[in-house]
Scaffold this motif. Structure first.
Motif, short mmCIF file in Angstrom:
data_model
loop_
_atom_site.label_atom_id
_atom_site.label_comp_id
_atom_site.label_asym_id
_atom_site.label_seq_id
_atom_site.Cartn_x
_atom_site.Cartn_y
_atom_site.Cartn_z
N ASP A 1 -8.35 12.27 10.14
CA ASP A 1 -9.49 11.39 9.89
C ASP A 1 -10.64 12.22 9.36
OD1 ASP A 1 -10.81 12.65 12.02
OD2 ASP A 1 -10.67 10.95 13.37
N GLY A 2 -11.74 11.56 9.02
CA GLY A 2 -12.93 12.26 8.58
C GLY A 2 -13.18 12.18 7.10
N GLY A 3 -14.08 11.30 6.68
CA GLY A 3 -14.53 11.25 5.29
C GLY A 3 -13.67 10.47 4.34
N ILE A 4 -12.66 9.76 4.82
CA ILE A 4 -11.79 8.99 3.93
C ILE A 4 -12.51 7.72 3.52
CG2 ILE A 4 -9.65 7.65 3.84
CD1 ILE A 4 -8.41 9.93 5.56
N ARG A 5 -12.75 7.59 2.21
CA ARG A 5 -13.53 6.47 1.70
C ARG A 5 -12.82 5.72 0.56
NH1 ARG A 5 -15.43 7.85 5.73
NH2 ARG A 5 -17.61 8.35 6.24
N ARG A 6 -11.75 6.25 0.05
CA ARG A 6 -11.05 5.65 -1.08
C ARG A 6 -9.54 5.73 -0.86
NH1 ARG A 6 -13.77 2.36 -4.74
NH2 ARG A 6 -15.85 3.20 -5.11
N GLY A 7 -8.82 4.83 -1.55
CA GLY A 7 -7.36 4.90 -1.50
C GLY A 7 -6.83 6.21 -2.04
N LEU B 1 -9.21 -3.33 1.07
CA LEU B 1 -9.67 -2.53 -0.07
C LEU B 1 -8.97 -1.19 -0.11
CD1 LEU B 1 -13.53 -3.20 0.03
CD2 LEU B 1 -11.99 -3.84 -1.83
N LEU B 2 -8.90 -0.53 1.05
CA LEU B 2 -8.31 0.80 1.10
C LEU B 2 -6.82 0.75 0.79
CD1 LEU B 2 -9.57 3.56 1.69
CD2 LEU B 2 -8.82 3.31 4.07
N ARG B 3 -6.13 -0.27 1.30
CA ARG B 3 -4.70 -0.38 1.01
C ARG B 3 -4.46 -0.71 -0.46
NH1 ARG B 3 -0.23 -4.42 3.87
NH2 ARG B 3 1.56 -3.70 2.65
N LEU C 1 -4.02 8.84 -0.36
CA LEU C 1 -2.90 9.44 -1.08
C LEU C 1 -2.96 10.97 -1.00
CD1 LEU C 1 -0.42 9.12 -2.86
CD2 LEU C 1 -1.94 9.00 -4.85
N LYS C 2 -4.14 11.54 -1.13
CA LYS C 2 -4.28 12.99 -1.04
C LYS C 2 -3.90 13.49 0.35
CE LYS C 2 -8.01 12.98 -4.46
NZ LYS C 2 -9.46 13.12 -4.68
N ALA C 3 -4.31 12.77 1.38
CA ALA C 3 -3.95 13.16 2.74
C ALA C 3 -2.44 13.15 2.93
CB ALA C 3 -4.62 12.23 3.75
N MET C 4 -1.78 12.13 2.41
CA MET C 4 -0.32 12.06 2.54
C MET C 4 0.34 13.18 1.75
SD MET C 4 -0.15 9.51 4.60
CE MET C 4 1.60 9.10 4.65
#
Length: 374
Positions: A297-303, A341-343, A307-310
């Motif tokens: 978690d932390g700072g995720i604001r866009r889809g 929105l995020l999904r 994707l980058k986290a995955m």
């Protein structure tokens, strides 16, 4: 139920939800939900770190029939988005945690309920437990000074149908939250950590002159690795550690056979100048070497952030402030809008990057941003 349950005009992204919520929340609530520790370097750095990672899309790849499904702790999830534990949600909207839970269930997102929720844990579970399409329902735990009370709280969570315990391990004390202190933060009348009702008072310790109220008193009750073993012996639920940043701690967690890890810096609310979660994630993933799930978690604001986290090896992601801002703006509808929105943005990012599924991401998807021409 509140009349604040209509999506505001023009709010079409998570950043837009935040901007609108700034005018909805009073100064007291805004300082609590939006603020961070000290100079808030980590608070600002978390989203910037995700932004700094560049996506290198692949073209002309077959993506029809793709999906966002992931597996987590033996369950198949429609997508990898969970709601992080956030305390006192009735400060943001009268519907509080019930609104967030109903929205999460409707959008098939996981929910982690805070120990310091302003709604009883049983009421939250009752609202969504029977929904066959809901995501996982987990209970976040701050270990209290009284072990008997801790056991009672665990039993309540088990009986209510929670499926995992998320132990926060990065906050043995509160951070130096200048913004809250400047606002004179206080809980409004009628809002409290209702699930901690009945907790016996901490035994008083006589401090000699020159002794520290923190080191010589409060921190005697702070959890250690020995408490992880004790906690696992008290429950049939998997125990997930939230607040892991260092790979050595991740390796110790593997040795302790915990159920999973959440890479988190507490949203920048505890210790300032911590590593960003985007930068800490790869080393933790490497340290566990696939032996247990790693969330972030932390700072995720866009889809694209999801994707980058995955792509960095996360099993799933959690969001905190964004859904609270959605809750403030429009109650359950606002939370559902944030998740949707995020999904949607995640699906778009996958399609444009040539990623059919999150298990089959293209090689070299992440890279350093291109340097501007001189």
């Amino acid at each position: 139920m509140s009349t604040r349950n209509t999506l505001p005009e023009g709010v079409i992204s998570l950043p837009a939800h935040e901007a609108h919520a700034r005018h909805v929340l009073d100064a007291n609530a805004w300082a609590y939900f939006a603020g961070g520790a000290a100079d808030e370097h980590t608070l600002r750095a978390n989203p910037a770190a995700w932004e700094a990672l560049a996506l290198h899309p692949r073209i002309l790849r077959p993506v029809a029939g793709g999906h966002t499904r992931v597996s987590l702790l033996g369950r198949s999830l429609a997508h990898p988005i969970l709601l992080a534990p956030v305390a006192y949600q009735r400060m943001a909207h009268p519907d509080g945690e019930l609104g967030s839970a109903v929205a999460a269930s409707a959008q098939e997102a996981g929910l982690v309920l805070s120990t310091q929720a302003s709604t009883p844990l049983e009421a939250v579970a009752d609202a969504i437990r029977s929904d066959p399409d809901r995501g996982p329902l987990w209970f976040q735990l701050y270990l209290q000074h009284d072990r008997g009370f801790n056991i009672e709280l665990i039993r309540r969570a088990e009986a209510a149908g929670y499926e995992a315990l998320v132990l926060t391990v990065d906050a043995p004390c509160s951070g130096a939250r200048d913004r809250e202190r400047a606002a004179g933060f206080r809980l409004p009348p009628g809002i409290s950590a209702v699930n901690l009702a009945g907790l016996p008072p901490r035994p008083a310790r006589d401090l000699a002159p020159g002794r520290s109220g923190l080191f010589d008193d409060l921190l005697h009750d702070a959890p250690t690795w020995n408490d992880i073993a004790w906690l696992q012996a008290q429950t049939r639920l998997p125990v997930i550690l939230k607040g892991v940043l260092h790979p050595e701690d991740a390796r110790e967690a593997v040795r302790q056979q915990v159920g999973g890890l959440i890479v988190s810096n507490h949203g920048g609310r505890t210790l300032d100048t911590l590593p960003t979660t985007a930068n800490a994630l790869p080393a933790v993933v490497d340290a566990v070497d696939g032996s247990l799930p790693v969330l972030v978690d932390g700072g995720i604001r866009r889809g694209t952030d999801v994707l980058k986290a995955m792509a960095l090896g996360a099993s799933a992601v959690l969001i905190g402030r964004p859904y609270i801002f959605g809750l403030a703006n429009a109650g359950a509808l606002g939370v559902a809008h944030v998740i949707r929105l995020l999904r949607d943005e995640l699906e778009i990012a996958m399609a444009l990057c040539g990623a059919r599924t999150l298990q089959q991401l293209p090689n070299g998807l992440l890279g350093k941003p291109a340097q501007p021409a001189r």
